[in-house]
Write a protein that holds these residues in place. Structure first.
Motif, PDB file in Angstrom:
ATOM      1  N   PRO B 291      31.761 -46.107  40.662  1.00 14.90           N
ATOM      2  CA  PRO B 291      32.253 -47.148  41.574  1.00 14.90           C
ATOM      3  C   PRO B 291      31.240 -47.531  42.660  1.00 14.90           C
ATOM      4  O   PRO B 291      31.371 -48.578  43.292  1.00 14.90           O
ATOM      5  N   PHE B 292      30.236 -46.700  42.859  1.00 15.18           N
ATOM      6  CA  PHE B 292      29.259 -46.983  43.913  1.00 15.18           C
ATOM      7  C   PHE B 292      28.095 -47.814  43.375  1.00 15.18           C
ATOM      8  O   PHE B 292      27.251 -48.278  44.147  1.00 15.18           O
ATOM      9  N   TYR B 293      28.075 -48.047  42.052  1.00 16.52           N
ATOM     10  CA  TYR B 293      26.933 -48.696  41.414  1.00 16.52           C
ATOM     11  C   TYR B 293      26.438 -49.941  42.161  1.00 16.52           C
ATOM     12  O   TYR B 293      25.260 -50.076  42.483  1.00 16.52           O
ATOM     13  N   ALA B 294      27.376 -50.840  42.501  1.00 12.54           N
ATOM     14  CA  ALA B 294      26.980 -52.126  43.083  1.00 12.54           C
ATOM     15  C   ALA B 294      26.269 -51.977  44.423  1.00 12.54           C
ATOM     16  O   ALA B 294      25.523 -52.864  44.836  1.00 12.54           O
ATOM     17  N   ARG B 295      26.500 -50.889  45.124  1.00 10.53           N
ATOM     18  CA  ARG B 295      25.904 -50.733  46.456  1.00 10.53           C
ATOM     19  C   ARG B 295      24.795 -49.682  46.459  1.00 10.53           C
ATOM     20  O   ARG B 295      24.214 -49.394  47.495  1.00 10.53           O
ATOM     21  N   CYS B 296      24.531 -49.105  45.311  1.00  9.86           N
ATOM     22  CA  CYS B 296      23.644 -47.941  45.237  1.00  9.86           C
ATOM     23  C   CYS B 296      22.187 -48.371  45.187  1.00  9.86           C
ATOM     24  O   CYS B 296      21.823 -49.290  44.455  1.00  9.86           O
ATOM     25  N   GLU B 297      21.366 -47.695  45.954  1.00  6.48           N
ATOM     26  CA  GLU B 297      19.933 -48.030  45.941  1.00  6.48           C
ATOM     27  C   GLU B 297      19.175 -47.284  44.847  1.00  6.48           C
ATOM     28  O   GLU B 297      18.003 -47.512  44.624  1.00  6.48           O
ATOM     29  N   TYR B 298      19.857 -46.351  44.195  1.00  6.08           N
ATOM     30  CA  TYR B 298      19.194 -45.554  43.172  1.00  6.08           C
ATOM     31  C   TYR B 298      19.577 -46.026  41.779  1.00  6.08           C
ATOM     32  O   TYR B 298      19.172 -45.446  40.792  1.00  6.08           O
ATOM     33  N   ARG B 299      20.432 -47.039  41.691  1.00 11.56           N
ATOM     34  CA  ARG B 299      21.053 -47.363  40.404  1.00 11.56           C
ATOM     35  C   ARG B 299      20.029 -47.726  39.341  1.00 11.56           C
ATOM     36  O   ARG B 299      18.966 -48.260  39.626  1.00 11.56           O
ATOM     37  N   CYS B 300      20.371 -47.431  38.092  1.00 14.05           N
ATOM     38  CA  CYS B 300      19.558 -47.848  36.965  1.00 14.05           C
ATOM     39  C   CYS B 300      20.497 -48.268  35.846  1.00 14.05           C
ATOM     40  O   CYS B 300      21.711 -48.117  35.972  1.00 14.05           O
ATOM     41  N   ASP B 301      19.967 -48.786  34.772  1.00 13.11           N
ATOM     42  CA  ASP B 301      20.820 -49.316  33.709  1.00 13.11           C
ATOM     43  C   ASP B 301      21.669 -48.234  33.050  1.00 13.11           C
ATOM     44  O   ASP B 301      22.753 -48.507  32.563  1.00 13.11           O
ATOM     45  N   ARG B 302      21.148 -47.019  33.068  1.00 15.48           N
ATOM     46  CA  ARG B 302      21.884 -45.925  32.445  1.00 15.48           C
ATOM     47  C   ARG B 302      23.248 -45.713  33.111  1.00 15.48           C
ATOM     48  O   ARG B 302      24.213 -45.323  32.457  1.00 15.48           O
ATOM     49  N   CYS B 303      23.309 -46.005  34.431  1.00 16.19           N
ATOM     50  CA  CYS B 303      24.570 -45.817  35.165  1.00 16.19           C
ATOM     51  C   CYS B 303      25.718 -46.590  34.527  1.00 16.19           C
ATOM     52  O   CYS B 303      26.859 -46.160  34.540  1.00 16.19           O
ATOM     53  N   LEU B 304      25.393 -47.777  33.977  1.00 19.30           N
ATOM     54  CA  LEU B 304      26.438 -48.637  33.429  1.00 19.30           C
ATOM     55  C   LEU B 304      27.093 -48.026  32.197  1.00 19.30           C
ATOM     56  O   LEU B 304      28.234 -48.318  31.882  1.00 19.30           O
ATOM     57  N   GLN B 305      26.313 -47.177  31.480  1.00 19.96           N
ATOM     58  CA  GLN B 305      26.878 -46.538  30.296  1.00 19.96           C
ATOM     59  C   GLN B 305      27.626 -45.258  30.646  1.00 19.96           C
ATOM     60  O   GLN B 305      28.365 -44.725  29.840  1.00 19.96           O
ATOM     61  N   HIS B 306      27.400 -44.781  31.851  1.00 15.91           N
ATOM     62  CA  HIS B 306      27.957 -43.487  32.233  1.00 15.91           C
ATOM     63  C   HIS B 306      29.384 -43.656  32.757  1.00 15.91           C
ATOM     64  O   HIS B 306      29.605 -43.974  33.913  1.00 15.91           O
ATOM     65  N   THR B 307      30.364 -43.477  31.889  1.00 21.49           N
ATOM     66  CA  THR B 307      31.736 -43.712  32.306  1.00 21.49           C
ATOM     67  C   THR B 307      32.501 -42.412  32.516  1.00 21.49           C
ATOM     68  O   THR B 307      33.692 -42.423  32.774  1.00 21.49           O
ATOM     69  N   ASP B 308      31.803 -41.299  32.421  1.00 17.20           N
ATOM     70  CA  ASP B 308      32.464 -40.006  32.600  1.00 17.20           C
ATOM     71  C   ASP B 308      32.530 -39.687  34.091  1.00 17.20           C
ATOM     72  O   ASP B 308      31.517 -39.514  34.748  1.00 17.20           O
ATOM     73  N   ALA B 309      33.775 -39.640  34.621  1.00 16.80           N
ATOM     74  CA  ALA B 309      33.905 -39.465  36.063  1.00 16.80           C
ATOM     75  C   ALA B 309      33.711 -38.023  36.513  1.00 16.80           C
ATOM     76  O   ALA B 309      33.545 -37.751  37.686  1.00 16.80           O
ATOM     77  N   ALA B 310      33.711 -37.092  35.560  1.00 20.03           N
ATOM     78  CA  ALA B 310      33.669 -35.676  35.947  1.00 20.03           C
ATOM     79  C   ALA B 310      32.334 -35.320  36.596  1.00 20.03           C
ATOM     80  O   ALA B 310      31.290 -35.875  36.268  1.00 20.03           O
ATOM     81  N   MET B 311      32.397 -34.354  37.538  1.00 22.40           N
ATOM     82  CA  MET B 311      31.170 -33.921  38.197  1.00 22.40           C
ATOM     83  C   MET B 311      30.518 -32.827  37.375  1.00 22.40           C
ATOM     84  O   MET B 311      31.172 -32.088  36.653  1.00 22.40           O
TER      85      MET B 311
END
Lengths: 314, 673
Positions: B291-311
């Motif tokens: 959920p932080f993707y849109a505001r994240c300064e570290y984001r990369c394309d891989r984040c979009l595929q990562h739908t597993d919410a578990a830590m």
């Protein structure tokens, strides 16, 4: 606490004084000659003179008011011109009937209204809620005299279950008394039940959202206890105000209902007094109704203190 | 399974306008016996919903849609019991109790506090009525309520906010629960009261070996009190670790961004806050990736595929939901180091005084009875003396009832002060009549605390911003008006295309920007900011602070910045004025006040404010003061602070100390100096 009650009492007396003066004036300002209206106009000049002085018509209105007020305190409200008896006696005969009906209707409508209100608030959105809310909304706008005529048509004329009019006390003829009072009571109570239901529902819904209800639930209390101990007392505060208004309204409503069902109460008396320009009787009736309303308001205020400790503290 | 409480993959849905959306999504956490755990997150992050859902207290239209909750000693999943079942009610209040944010509304106003506490004792213990009353009074004594026996029969409204919260704590602790959940329990209280209460909760928890779950948005509080911390955002658990690890080995980009965005009490003066761009996601439009993707300064394309919410465990005991590896984060961090966020804006300060307030006093009469007879006075503010230079920011701090707002209104000339001078730009405006103030009005304006109620809901943004241009006849024609309004929108970082919208179409941060644009419209020399950021989320606060600083650098405007949060005040101000019960206690420059506070009240205030850094926190000396801020109606004689002051002398009780200079611009009102 005592101070508060004394204060309210003082205010009530002041209000009564003002109301009585205004009603006296209002009736005094009615067009037409009271003596002529009373006697039908066919009297000699001498009788007219005598009555003129007997009724203190020669004195200014303020003096007449104080004389009347003095009389009122000693239980003398003058003579009724249409009944040819003391106003106090005429009213005294009729008041118990009206009080009996109004108080009974009130006692029916309060618990029922609160109960329906709680049910529909707790089961918000359910079929029961929809049914209660809809019925209550319809019932608050039904005029009492219309209801009376409708009931009379259905239950007395079509079905023949109940007598269409009349009044006897329960100790005179219990069965007849019950049969006679069902319809007038319903007419008087339905509006009360409906409006108390609506008020209870909305204030319950308001209270249920409050933080302290969440606190009560977080303690692990049973839902019943949360509703009856924690929510209801808070939700009843606005309902109490409404109850006072409804009781006053029922005494006013009896004017219609008593006329429809031919019940010898204050309501029908007042209507007769007005149509026959029986001024002392009108003044007496209005004064009494004002006293009732003020006393009901006073009681409401005192009950408030007991239910809402915030008033006591402040 | 060896934890006291364990929550696994909890999902709660809310229904809004026929659509269901997840308020929290697969949240897991655990608590051990005697441990203090913090859950931090902004509003709407789902921290309260998580705890309410675990106890099945979530109210309609919310619904717990999935997950498991286990409590030590009960084999079954708690969610398999019905919400109103016997088992669940035994657990609520008996084993897990809760205290809430609003002490003013969380107690039932028509029942005595004794009844409310005792009810909880009777419900969860086998004690008799009499023993329960004894236990109740013990619990009230435990939370330091004086005269507990008499106060037993009092109603909640006979107590102050801090006292009510103590009663809430007594109520929660009376049946000896295993876990106490404190949901923003001290947020609504004054800072000194907050420190007292949290110290008390910690003491009681340690004495009784009760676990505490602290829910808060304040990173400083968890740094000071929590042993282990969970960070939540947008209904997801972002990161968890022990307290030091969260602050010093921060993994998740959100936590990192948060720490860079908040001002700290021990900041150097030139630190720039790096705001988090954008807004938190609306729950109904949350993506299925981070959920932080849109505001994240570290984001990369891989984040979009990562739908597993578990830590996942990234360090021993340190879990994070971010899909980036340590190397990737480090590499990006390196890049960000060189990113230019712009230096702290250079401000032009002149020696010219913009505002010079001398001995201002304002009392409000108290009327009573039928004839509205004057029976007394509320001594709102008295002997107020200070000045503000052109281009300077003066911070005003103080707790509730200290007269901050009365002072602001006197300077704005919404009130006429009873006494004293208010010299603005060389002219005394203190006692001018309304019609003589025409020239003064456009030179000063105000920004208010609540961005929701301080904008007219029926006026569109354009007319809110442009109104004073018309009132003060600052524009010649329609064209110039439109031009100026557009400029003002751009100045506060908003798109002029939005100017036709009305207030409720904007977010809190945007509304506050509109409020700032409105304040700027008449080209004032001074703006009074009355708690301008306290109603905003942490990630938005930095944006507004930076905006105010940039505007000052650009225009040379002066600010009076009123707030109760000393860290924010210290960040933005050049000098700080400390108020207490309507009097000035101390005035000094920012660094001087922080390094060398003279007044005992200032010392206590500074000590009460936690720094979001557990290591610094450990090294700080704790000064707690007794009691609460008294009502302004019961101001003590002599020094108003004397009854709470640890260094009080006989002189303090008799004589009110005057404000005097000790050295180089450092003024204090205390007999010690």
């Amino acid at each position: 606490m005592v101070r508060y009650i004394l204060q309210r009492l003082g205010q009530t007396l002041l209000v009564l004084l003002i109301v009585s003066f205004l009603t006296y004036l209002l009736v005094d300002f009615l067009p037409g000659d009271p003596i002529a209206a009373m006697t039908g106009g066919e009297i000699s000049g001498e009788t007219y003179e005598r009555l003129f002085y007997e009724m203190n018509m020669d004195k200014p209105v303020l003096v007449r008011y104080f004389l009347w007020l003095k009389g009122a305190f000693t239980g003398d409200l003058g003579m009724s011109q249409s009944y040819h008896r003391r106003v106090v006696d005429v009213i005294g005969e009729r008041v118990p009937v009206t009080l009996y009906l109004s108080v009974l209707a009130f006692l029916i409508s309060v618990p029922l209204g609160i109960l329906f209100g709680i049910i529909s608030a707790v089961k918000r959105g359910s079929a029961a809620d929809t049914a209660v809310t809809l019925t209550a909304n319809v019932c608050t706008c039904l005029p009492q005299f219309w209801l009376g005529i409708l009931f009379m048509y259905i239950f007395a004329m079509q079905l023949g279950w109940l007598p269409s009019s009349g009044f006897v006390w329960p100790h005179e003829n219990f069965v007849l008394s019950i049969r006679q009072t069902i319809m007038p009571l319903l007419c008087l109570a339905i509006g009360g039940i409906a409006s108390i239901t609506r008020q209870t529902r909305s204030s319950m819904l308001e209270v249920i959202r409050q933080d302290y209800i969440r606190t009560a639930r977080s303690k692990g209390l049973k839902s019943k206890k949360v509703i009856y101990v924690h929510a209801l007392r808070n939700a009843l505060l606005p309902v109490i105000t409404l109850m006072g208004l409804r009781l006053g309204g029922m005494i006013g409503g009896s004017v219609f209902v008593e006329n429809v069902f031919v019940i010898p109460g204050m309501g029908s008396l007042l209507v007769n007094a007005i149509s026959s320009v029986d001024i002392p009787l009108v003044q007496g009736c209005v004064l009494l109704i004002a006293v009732f309303s003020c006393v009901i308001n006073l009681i409401t205020d005192i009950v408030y203190v007991y239910v809402d400790p915030r008033i006591k503290v402040a | 399974m060896s934890h006291l409480l364990e929550v696994r993959n909890l999902v709660t849905t809310f229904r809004n306008e026929g659509k269901e959306f997840n308020a929290i999504e697969g949240v897991s956490l655990h608590v051990d016996r005697g441990e203090i755990v913090g859950i931090v997150g902004e509003s709407g992050s789902g921290k309260s919903v998580t705890m309410l859902s675990s106890l099945q207290l979530i109210a309609s239209p919310g619904r717990v849609a999935g997950g498991e909750v286990y409590l030590e000693g009960i084999e079954q999943n708690l969610l398999s019991f019905g919400s109103d079942s016997e088992q669940m009610r035994q657990i609520r209040g008996g084993r897990i109790s809760m205290i809430f944010q609003e002490p003013m509304t969380s107690l039932n106003p028509v029942l005595t506090v004794g009844y409310q506490i005792q009810e909880n004792v009777l419900l969860h213990t086998d004690l008799s009525q009499e023993e329960a009353k004894k236990r109740t009074i013990e619990a009230m004594k435990m939370v330091n309520i004086p005269d507990a026996e008499t106060r037993y029969d009092y109603y909640p409204q006979q107590f102050s906010g801090g006292m009510r919260q103590r009663i809430m704590i007594a109520m929660a602790m009376a049946p000896n629960p295993d876990i106490l959940i404190a949901d923003e329990a001290t947020t609504a209280l004054d800072v000194t009261t907050q420190a007292q209460l949290l110290e008390m909760i910690r003491r009681i928890a340690k004495e009784t070996n009760t676990a505490v779950i602290m829910i808060t948005h304040n990173l400083g509080l968890v740094a000071r009190y929590a042993e282990r911390i969970y960070v939540m955002y947008g209904g997801h658990m972002m990161e968890t670790a022990d307290c030091k690890s969260i602050f010093h080995e921060t993994r998740h980009p959100y936590t990192r961004a948060l720490l860079r965005a908040i001002p700290r009490l021990d900041d150097p003066k030139d630190r720039i806050l790096i705001p988090i761009d954008g807004l938190p996601p609306v729950p109904s439009q949350r993506p299925d990736y981070c959920p932080f993707y849109a505001r994240c300064e570290y984001r990369c394309d891989r984040c979009l595929q990562h739908t597993d919410a578990a830590m996942k465990e990234v360090l021993p005991g340190h879990w994070s939901s971010c899909c980036l590896t340590e190397e990737e984060l480090a590499a990006r961090e390196e890049e960000l180091q060189h990113k230019d966020y712009g230096a702290s804006p250079e401000r032009k300060q002149s020696d010219k005084l913009c505002l010079d307030v001398k001995d201002v006093r304002k009392y409000f009469p108290v009327y009573k009875g039928l004839l509205r007879k004057k029976v007394g006075e509320v001594k709102a503010i008295e002997d107020i003396t200070f000045f503000v230079r052109q281009g300077e920011t003066l911070g005003v701090v103080g707790e509730s009832g200290c007269g901050k707002t009365t002072l602001a209104r006197c300077i704005m000339r919404m009130y006429e002060p009873d006494e004293g001078q208010i010299i603005f730009d060389g002219e005394d405006v203190a006692h001018r009549k309304d019609n003589e103030l025409k020239a003064f009005r456009p030179k000063i304006s105000m920004i208010f605390q609540d961005p929701f109620s301080s904008l007219d809901p029926r006026q569109n943004a354009e007319s809110i911003v442009g109104e004073s241009l018309l009132i003060h006849k600052l524009v010649k024609d329609r064209g110039e008006y439109a031009q100026r309004v557009d400029d003002l929108f751009r100045k506060v970082g908003m798109d002029p295309a939005l100017k036709d919208r009305v207030a409720h179409e904007f977010s809190g941060g945007q509304r506050q920007r509109i409020g700032i644009a409105r304040a700027l419209s008449s080209n004032p020399r001074m703006i009074i900011c009355d708690e301008p950021i306290s109603a905003l989320d942490v990630s938005i606060q930095a944006q507004i602070i930076n905006l105010l600083e940039n505007i000052q650098a650009e225009t040379g405007i002066s600010y009076i910045f009123i707030a109760h949060d000393l860290a924010v005040v210290k960040h933005i101000s050049d000098r700080i004025l400390v108020m207490y019960l309507g009097r000035v206690m101390e005035i000094a420059s920012c660094d001087e006040l922080y390094e060398n506070p003279l007044h005992p009240y200032t010392q206590a205030l500074l000590s009460a404010i936690p720094v979001p850094d557990p290591v610094t926190e450990e090294g700080r000396e704790a000064i707690t003061i007794q009691g609460e801020v008294p009502s302004i109606l019961k101001r003590p004689t002599g020094c108003p602070f004397h009854n709470r002051c640890p260094q009080c002398t006989e002189l303090c009780k008799k004589e009110t100390p005057a404000l005097h200079e000790t050295r180089d611009g450092h003024m204090v009102a205390c007999h010690q100096y």
